[in-house]
Write an enzyme that holds these catalytic residues in place. Structure first.
Site, PDB file in Angstrom:
ATOM      1  N   TYR A   1      77.881  17.891 -17.509  1.00  0.00           N
ATOM      2  CA  TYR A   1      79.181  18.273 -17.544  1.00  0.00           C
ATOM      3  C   TYR A   1      79.937  17.734 -16.310  1.00  0.00           C
ATOM      4  O   TYR A   1      81.220  17.645 -16.287  1.00  0.00           O
ATOM      5  CB  TYR A   1      79.301  19.633 -17.779  1.00  0.00           C
ATOM      6  N   GLU A   2      79.230  17.489 -15.021  1.00  0.00           N
ATOM      7  CA  GLU A   2      79.975  17.169 -13.906  1.00  0.00           C
ATOM      8  C   GLU A   2      80.305  15.498 -13.892  1.00  0.00           C
ATOM      9  O   GLU A   2      81.187  15.154 -13.176  1.00  0.00           O
ATOM     10  CB  GLU A   2      79.020  17.358 -12.492  1.00  0.00           C
TER      11      GLU A   2
ATOM     12  N   MET B   1      73.427  25.342 -19.836  1.00  0.00           N
ATOM     13  CA  MET B   1      73.901  23.930 -19.564  1.00  0.00           C
ATOM     14  C   MET B   1      72.994  23.016 -18.755  1.00  0.00           C
ATOM     15  O   MET B   1      73.371  22.084 -18.007  1.00  0.00           O
ATOM     16  CB  MET B   1      75.417  23.849 -19.008  1.00  0.00           C
ATOM     17  N   SER B   2      71.788  23.328 -18.684  1.00  0.00           N
ATOM     18  CA  SER B   2      70.848  22.512 -17.742  1.00  0.00           C
ATOM     19  C   SER B   2      69.433  22.706 -18.375  1.00  0.00           C
ATOM     20  O   SER B   2      69.187  23.065 -19.722  1.00  0.00           O
ATOM     21  CB  SER B   2      70.924  23.343 -16.449  1.00  0.00           C
TER      22      SER B   2
ATOM     23  N   ALA C   1      70.650  30.364 -14.823  1.00  0.00           N
ATOM     24  CA  ALA C   1      71.425  31.123 -15.272  1.00  0.00           C
ATOM     25  C   ALA C   1      71.660  31.071 -16.788  1.00  0.00           C
ATOM     26  O   ALA C   1      72.214  29.861 -17.002  1.00  0.00           O
ATOM     27  CB  ALA C   1      72.542  31.508 -14.553  1.00  0.00           C
TER      28      ALA C   1
ATOM     29  N   ASN D   1      74.890  37.059 -18.624  1.00  0.00           N
ATOM     30  CA  ASN D   1      75.943  37.575 -19.575  1.00  0.00           C
ATOM     31  C   ASN D   1      75.371  37.583 -20.920  1.00  0.00           C
ATOM     32  O   ASN D   1      74.558  36.873 -21.434  1.00  0.00           O
ATOM     33  CB  ASN D   1      77.188  36.576 -19.494  1.00  0.00           C
TER      34      ASN D   1
ATOM     35  N   SER E   1      71.688  28.436 -10.948  1.00  0.00           N
ATOM     36  CA  SER E   1      73.059  29.160 -10.444  1.00  0.00           C
ATOM     37  C   SER E   1      72.546  30.479  -9.922  1.00  0.00           C
ATOM     38  O   SER E   1      71.927  31.360 -10.516  1.00  0.00           O
ATOM     39  CB  SER E   1      74.176  29.267 -11.579  1.00  0.00           C
TER      40      SER E   1
ATOM     41  N   HIS F   1      82.335  32.230 -14.368  1.00  0.00           N
ATOM     42  CA  HIS F   1      81.205  31.593 -13.766  1.00  0.00           C
ATOM     43  C   HIS F   1      80.967  32.488 -12.412  1.00  0.00           C
ATOM     44  O   HIS F   1      79.767  32.501 -12.033  1.00  0.00           O
ATOM     45  CB  HIS F   1      81.635  30.154 -13.119  1.00  0.00           C
TER      46      HIS F   1
ATOM     47  N   HIS G   1      74.398  18.383 -13.086  1.00  0.00           N
ATOM     48  CA  HIS G   1      74.732  18.863 -14.623  1.00  0.00           C
ATOM     49  C   HIS G   1      75.359  17.595 -15.286  1.00  0.00           C
ATOM     50  O   HIS G   1      76.335  17.030 -14.661  1.00  0.00           O
ATOM     51  CB  HIS G   1      75.462  20.190 -14.738  1.00  0.00           C
TER      52      HIS G   1
ATOM     53  N   HIS H   1      75.718  26.081  -6.162  1.00  0.00           N
ATOM     54  CA  HIS H   1      74.716  24.780  -6.030  1.00  0.00           C
ATOM     55  C   HIS H   1      74.844  23.948  -4.834  1.00  0.00           C
ATOM     56  O   HIS H   1      75.866  23.263  -4.658  1.00  0.00           O
ATOM     57  CB  HIS H   1      74.651  23.815  -7.400  1.00  0.00           C
TER      58      HIS H   1
END
Length: 318
Positions: A97-98, A230-231, A125, A254, A39, A288, A95, A72
């Site tokens: 989650y997609e 998440m990756s 990220a 973050n 990201s 995000h 990902h 992306h």
């Protein structure tokens, strides 16, 4: 999303690899390193020399997943890094989650194996769980916690693709020590005294797409995680199954929030307006857009670090 297929993974990957090789100039047909841009880090593609350079939209490559996430781009870029090292960059990744299967998420790694790749650099990220990490710091991943994998959402589940690797691959050596040493050397050479820092730590994979609750952050930290994202981990599992050496770096975009939410009858809430109550909940909340902005602001350091690391690995005298 890419359409799922019942064809064996080796057959699908072979078709995709053949498609790419047929359209690449000779000098780029056998890239030496693959780099996955996370990201906000797609600017790494700008470090490739303009000629020769070939780009493919994921949608044009057989069986490649299609992306839906801001930040992306969804393209495969072949070119020369440092003007010498044939490389392929994934500008954006799929990902779980997609809605992609974990097999589709990791499919490009198998294609890289059939292109002859033996080393991969993955970037992402991530949220910082370790209190010593600041936004803009870079973390070399040296281990991971794959809760989804332990629960059975695993990229190697099902019939084993013997063409790629063994049924039960070990992961205790997943994060290549020699490659990590090169990163530290590159950091000292091109970053050095910058205010951001280079760390090593443990990455926890979560399915997303929601960011973690305060209680979940506390749990992951107690389990030994320094980062959460998440990756990356599913790709690393498949890369190691294929015998590809792995280097993974996280950009801290973050910091996790650990403080418990106040009880509804807490004394400190007395007399507070709705606006003030909402501000208490919003403190430290991730979103995000902020992740992408943090990625953009620190991208230059990440680009310099990766370019120098590749130079150290493939041209030690550079």
């Amino acid at each position: 999303m890419a359409p799922s297929s019942n064809l064996p993974s080796f057959q699908r990957a072979s078709e995709a690899a053949s498609f790419l090789k047929e359209r690449l100039p000779e000098i780029l047909k056998a890239p030496r390193v693959a780099i996955v841009c996370g990201s906000g880090l797609g600017g790494l593609a700008s470090t490739l020399h303009e000629l020769p350079r070939v780009e493919f939209d994921y949608a044009s490559i057989p069986y490649f997943p299609k992306l839906t996430v801001a930040g992306h781009a969804g393209k495969l870029v072949f070119g020369l890094l440092n003007g010498q090292v044939p490389a392929v960059l994934m500008v954006g990744r799929a990902h779980y989650y997609e809605g992609h299967s974990v097999d589709d998420v990791t499919f490009p790694v198998r294609v890289f194996k059939l292109l002859g790749i033996d080393s991969m650099i993955l970037t992402n990220a991530a949220g910082g769980l370790n209190p010593d990490y600041m936004v803009g710091d870079v973390v070399l991943i040296n281990d991971h916690i794959f809760l989804a994998g332990l629960a059975g959402i695993h990229p190697l589940r099902g019939p084993n693709s013997e063409e790629f690797g063994l049924r039960f691959p070990p992961l205790s050596d997943a994060y290549d020590l020699e490659l990590r040493r090169h990163v530290h050397q590159a950091w000292n050479r091109v970053i050095g005294t910058d205010k951001s820092k280079l760390h090593e730590g443990v990455y926890a994979f979560v399915g997303g797409p929601s960011y973690e609750t305060r209680a979940e952050c506390r749990m992951l930290r107690q389990l030994g995680a320094d980062l959460v994202g998440m990756s990356t981990v599913p790709e690393i599992v498949v890369a190691r199954h294929c015998g590809i050496r792995v280097l993974a770096l996280s950009l801290v975009t973050n910091k996790a929030v650990f403080a418990p939410i106040p009880r509804g009858d807490a004394h400190i809430l007395q007399g507070k307006s709705m606006t003030e109550l909402d501000a208490m909940l919003q403190e430290g909340k991730a979103n995000h857009e902020e992740v992408l902005e943090a990625g953009r602001s620190a991208a230059t350091n990440m680009q310099k670090l990766i370019v120098q690391t590749v130079a150290n690995i493939f041209n030690p005298s550079s």
